[in-house]
Scaffold this motif. Structure first.
Motif, PDB file in Angstrom:
ATOM      1  N   LYS A  78      45.746  52.484  35.626  1.00 59.07           N
ATOM      2  CA  LYS A  78      46.500  53.658  36.081  1.00 59.07           C
ATOM      3  C   LYS A  78      45.575  54.796  36.472  1.00 59.07           C
ATOM      4  CE  LYS A  78      50.754  52.801  33.547  1.00 59.07           C
ATOM      5  NZ  LYS A  78      51.652  53.290  32.482  1.00 59.07           N
ATOM      6  N   ALA A  79      44.377  54.807  35.904  1.00 57.06           N
ATOM      7  CA  ALA A  79      43.396  55.839  36.234  1.00 57.06           C
ATOM      8  C   ALA A  79      42.709  55.566  37.570  1.00 57.06           C
ATOM      9  CB  ALA A  79      42.353  55.950  35.130  1.00 57.06           C
ATOM     10  N   GLY A  80      43.017  54.413  38.189  1.00 60.27           N
ATOM     11  CA  GLY A  80      42.491  54.152  39.518  1.00 60.27           C
ATOM     12  C   GLY A  80      41.532  52.986  39.645  1.00 60.27           C
ATOM     13  N   ARG A  81      41.202  52.326  38.547  1.00 62.79           N
ATOM     14  CA  ARG A  81      40.300  51.168  38.625  1.00 62.79           C
ATOM     15  C   ARG A  81      41.075  49.974  39.159  1.00 62.79           C
ATOM     16  NH1 ARG A  81      36.517  51.290  33.891  1.00 62.79           N
ATOM     17  NH2 ARG A  81      35.673  49.436  34.880  1.00 62.79           N
ATOM     18  N   THR A  82      40.420  49.134  39.938  1.00 63.07           N
ATOM     19  CA  THR A  82      41.095  47.974  40.511  1.00 63.07           C
ATOM     20  C   THR A  82      41.226  46.865  39.477  1.00 63.07           C
ATOM     21  OG1 THR A  82      39.087  46.883  41.287  1.00 63.07           O
ATOM     22  CG2 THR A  82      40.114  48.491  42.782  1.00 63.07           C
ATOM     23  N   HIS A  83      42.216  46.010  39.705  1.00 67.64           N
ATOM     24  CA  HIS A  83      42.437  44.889  38.793  1.00 67.64           C
ATOM     25  C   HIS A  83      41.231  43.945  38.798  1.00 67.64           C
ATOM     26  CE1 HIS A  83      47.093  45.385  39.159  1.00 67.64           C
ATOM     27  NE2 HIS A  83      46.476  46.488  38.767  1.00 67.64           N
ATOM     28  N   ALA A  84      40.671  43.712  39.963  1.00 71.44           N
ATOM     29  CA  ALA A  84      39.514  42.814  40.066  1.00 71.44           C
ATOM     30  C   ALA A  84      38.311  43.383  39.316  1.00 71.44           C
ATOM     31  CB  ALA A  84      39.171  42.582  41.529  1.00 71.44           C
ATOM     32  N   GLU A  85      38.085  44.662  39.451  1.00 71.77           N
ATOM     33  CA  GLU A  85      36.967  45.316  38.767  1.00 71.77           C
ATOM     34  C   GLU A  85      37.130  45.216  37.249  1.00 71.77           C
ATOM     35  OE1 GLU A  85      35.162  49.880  38.450  1.00 71.77           O
ATOM     36  OE2 GLU A  85      36.917  49.472  39.691  1.00 71.77           O
ATOM     37  N   LEU A  86      38.327  45.485  36.770  1.00 67.36           N
ATOM     38  CA  LEU A  86      38.597  45.400  35.333  1.00 67.36           C
ATOM     39  C   LEU A  86      38.478  43.964  34.827  1.00 67.36           C
ATOM     40  CD1 LEU A  86      41.622  47.857  35.164  1.00 67.36           C
ATOM     41  CD2 LEU A  86      39.348  48.236  34.200  1.00 67.36           C
ATOM     42  N   ALA A  87      38.935  43.019  35.633  1.00 67.30           N
ATOM     43  CA  ALA A  87      38.859  41.609  35.245  1.00 67.30           C
ATOM     44  C   ALA A  87      37.402  41.173  35.070  1.00 67.30           C
ATOM     45  CB  ALA A  87      39.555  40.739  36.289  1.00 67.30           C
ATOM     46  N   ARG A  88      36.551  41.570  35.993  1.00 68.46           N
ATOM     47  CA  ARG A  88      35.129  41.224  35.880  1.00 68.46           C
ATOM     48  C   ARG A  88      34.499  41.868  34.654  1.00 68.46           C
ATOM     49  NH1 ARG A  88      35.305  41.964  41.368  1.00 68.46           N
ATOM     50  NH2 ARG A  88      34.578  44.099  41.186  1.00 68.46           N
ATOM     51  N   GLU A  89      34.825  43.122  34.424  1.00 69.19           N
ATOM     52  CA  GLU A  89      34.195  43.864  33.333  1.00 69.19           C
ATOM     53  C   GLU A  89      34.655  43.386  31.950  1.00 69.19           C
ATOM     54  OE1 GLU A  89      33.870  48.460  31.735  1.00 69.19           O
ATOM     55  OE2 GLU A  89      34.309  48.095  33.848  1.00 69.19           O
ATOM     56  N   PHE A  90      35.938  43.051  31.813  1.00 66.64           N
ATOM     57  CA  PHE A  90      36.477  42.741  30.492  1.00 66.64           C
ATOM     58  C   PHE A  90      36.751  41.259  30.266  1.00 66.64           C
ATOM     59  CE2 PHE A  90      37.415  47.238  31.017  1.00 66.64           C
ATOM     60  CZ  PHE A  90      36.955  47.732  29.807  1.00 66.64           C
ATOM     61  N   GLY A  91      36.545  40.431  31.285  1.00 65.39           N
ATOM     62  CA  GLY A  91      36.663  38.990  31.105  1.00 65.39           C
ATOM     63  C   GLY A  91      38.075  38.447  31.028  1.00 65.39           C
ATOM     64  N   CYS A  92      39.009  39.124  31.665  1.00 65.00           N
ATOM     65  CA  CYS A  92      40.366  38.592  31.744  1.00 65.00           C
ATOM     66  C   CYS A  92      40.705  38.412  33.225  1.00 65.00           C
ATOM     67  CB  CYS A  92      41.353  39.519  31.046  1.00 65.00           C
ATOM     68  SG  CYS A  92      41.259  41.228  31.567  1.00 65.00           S
ATOM     69  N   HIS A  93      41.857  37.849  33.512  1.00 65.34           N
ATOM     70  CA  HIS A  93      42.212  37.543  34.889  1.00 65.34           C
ATOM     71  C   HIS A  93      42.928  38.729  35.529  1.00 65.34           C
ATOM     72  CE1 HIS A  93      43.717  35.306  38.331  1.00 65.34           C
ATOM     73  NE2 HIS A  93      42.792  34.415  38.026  1.00 65.34           N
ATOM     74  N   ALA A  94      42.670  38.973  36.798  1.00 61.80           N
ATOM     75  CA  ALA A  94      43.285  40.090  37.518  1.00 61.80           C
ATOM     76  C   ALA A  94      44.808  39.950  37.560  1.00 61.80           C
ATOM     77  CB  ALA A  94      42.719  40.187  38.932  1.00 61.80           C
ATOM     78  N   THR A  95      45.303  38.729  37.623  1.00 62.31           N
ATOM     79  CA  THR A  95      46.747  38.504  37.624  1.00 62.31           C
ATOM     80  C   THR A  95      47.362  38.963  36.305  1.00 62.31           C
ATOM     81  OG1 THR A  95      46.438  36.609  39.086  1.00 62.31           O
ATOM     82  CG2 THR A  95      48.556  36.766  37.955  1.00 62.31           C
ATOM     83  N   SER A  96      46.668  38.708  35.207  1.00 61.26           N
ATOM     84  CA  SER A  96      47.154  39.167  33.898  1.00 61.26           C
ATOM     85  C   SER A  96      47.242  40.691  33.869  1.00 61.26           C
ATOM     86  CB  SER A  96      46.229  38.694  32.780  1.00 61.26           C
ATOM     87  OG  SER A  96      46.205  37.308  32.701  1.00 61.26           O
ATOM     88  N   ILE A  97      46.241  41.336  34.404  1.00 58.37           N
ATOM     89  CA  ILE A  97      46.230  42.799  34.432  1.00 58.37           C
ATOM     90  C   ILE A  97      47.407  43.319  35.248  1.00 58.37           C
ATOM     91  CG2 ILE A  97      44.943  44.833  35.209  1.00 58.37           C
ATOM     92  CD1 ILE A  97      42.373  43.211  34.564  1.00 58.37           C
ATOM     93  N   GLY A  98      47.660  42.695  36.387  1.00 60.33           N
ATOM     94  CA  GLY A  98      48.805  43.089  37.203  1.00 60.33           C
ATOM     95  C   GLY A  98      50.121  42.941  36.458  1.00 60.33           C
ATOM     96  N   THR A  99      50.239  41.868  35.694  1.00 58.25           N
ATOM     97  CA  THR A  99      51.441  41.640  34.891  1.00 58.25           C
ATOM     98  C   THR A  99      51.589  42.723  33.827  1.00 58.25           C
ATOM     99  OG1 THR A  99      51.263  39.254  35.261  1.00 58.25           O
ATOM    100  CG2 THR A  99      52.616  39.977  33.385  1.00 58.25           C
ATOM    101  N   TRP A 100      50.491  43.060  33.168  1.00 56.46           N
ATOM    102  CA  TRP A 100      50.529  44.092  32.121  1.00 56.46           C
ATOM    103  C   TRP A 100      50.915  45.442  32.701  1.00 56.46           C
ATOM    104  CZ3 TRP A 100      45.013  42.580  30.156  1.00 56.46           C
ATOM    105  CH2 TRP A 100      45.067  41.317  29.563  1.00 56.46           C
ATOM    106  N   VAL A 101      50.382  45.766  33.875  1.00 60.99           N
ATOM    107  CA  VAL A 101      50.681  47.049  34.515  1.00 60.99           C
ATOM    108  C   VAL A 101      52.159  47.105  34.909  1.00 60.99           C
ATOM    109  CG1 VAL A 101      50.231  48.487  36.555  1.00 60.99           C
ATOM    110  CG2 VAL A 101      48.324  47.472  35.292  1.00 60.99           C
ATOM    111  N   ARG A 102      52.677  46.019  35.507  1.00 59.21           N
ATOM    112  CA  ARG A 102      54.092  45.978  35.885  1.00 59.21           C
ATOM    113  C   ARG A 102      54.994  46.114  34.666  1.00 59.21           C
ATOM    114  NH1 ARG A 102      52.170  42.293  39.179  1.00 59.21           N
ATOM    115  NH2 ARG A 102      52.852  40.501  37.966  1.00 59.21           N
ATOM    116  N   GLN A 103      54.666  45.400  33.578  1.00 58.83           N
ATOM    117  CA  GLN A 103      55.473  45.483  32.363  1.00 58.83           C
ATOM    118  C   GLN A 103      55.430  46.893  31.786  1.00 58.83           C
ATOM    119  OE1 GLN A 103      57.455  42.885  31.175  1.00 58.83           O
ATOM    120  NE2 GLN A 103      58.321  44.550  29.991  1.00 58.83           N
ATOM    121  N   SER A 104      54.296  47.549  31.863  1.00 57.25           N
ATOM    122  CA  SER A 104      54.171  48.924  31.389  1.00 57.25           C
ATOM    123  C   SER A 104      55.079  49.851  32.197  1.00 57.25           C
ATOM    124  CB  SER A 104      52.717  49.381  31.495  1.00 57.25           C
ATOM    125  OG  SER A 104      52.599  50.735  31.222  1.00 57.25           O
TER     126      SER A 104
END
Length: 76
Positions: free
Chosen positions: A21-47
Motif C-alpha cells: 500500500k505504501a507503493g512497493r510493487t508485488h514483484a519487488e516484495l516477492a523477491r525481497e521476502f521470498g513469497c510469490h507475487a500472486t500471494s501478495i496480490g491476494t493478501w492486498v485484495r483481501q485487505s
C-alpha cells in the motif's frame, strides 16, 4: 504426493500488505521476502475487502466471514 507449504503468519502478511500500500510493487516484495507475487496480490485484495466492509450478497467474503464459515463447516 504434493508437499504443502505452511501458511505465512498473519503478522508477516499484514506487513507485506502495508508495504504494498505504501507503493512497493508485488514483484519487488516477492523477491525481497521470498513469497510469490500472486500471494501478495491476494493478501492486498483481501485487505481491501476487509476494510470496505461491504455486506452485499455479491461481495466477496471478509476474513471474519471466511473464519466463521470454516468453523461452521467443522461443526457439521
Amino acid at each position: 504426493m504434493s508437499s504443502k507449504r505452511p501458511q505465512y503468519p498473519p503478522e508477516f502478511r499484514s506487513q507485506i500488505v502495508e508495504l504494498a500500500k505504501a507503493g512497493r510493487t508485488h514483484a519487488e516484495l516477492a523477491r525481497e521476502f521470498g513469497c510469490h507475487a500472486t500471494s501478495i496480490g491476494t493478501w492486498v485484495r483481501q485487505s481491501q475487502i476487509d476494510e470496505t466492509g461491504d455486506t452485499s450478497s455479491d461481495a466477496p467474503l471478509s476474513t471474519a466471514e471466511r473464519q466463521e464459515l470454516t468453523a461452521l463447516r467443522r461443526e457439521l
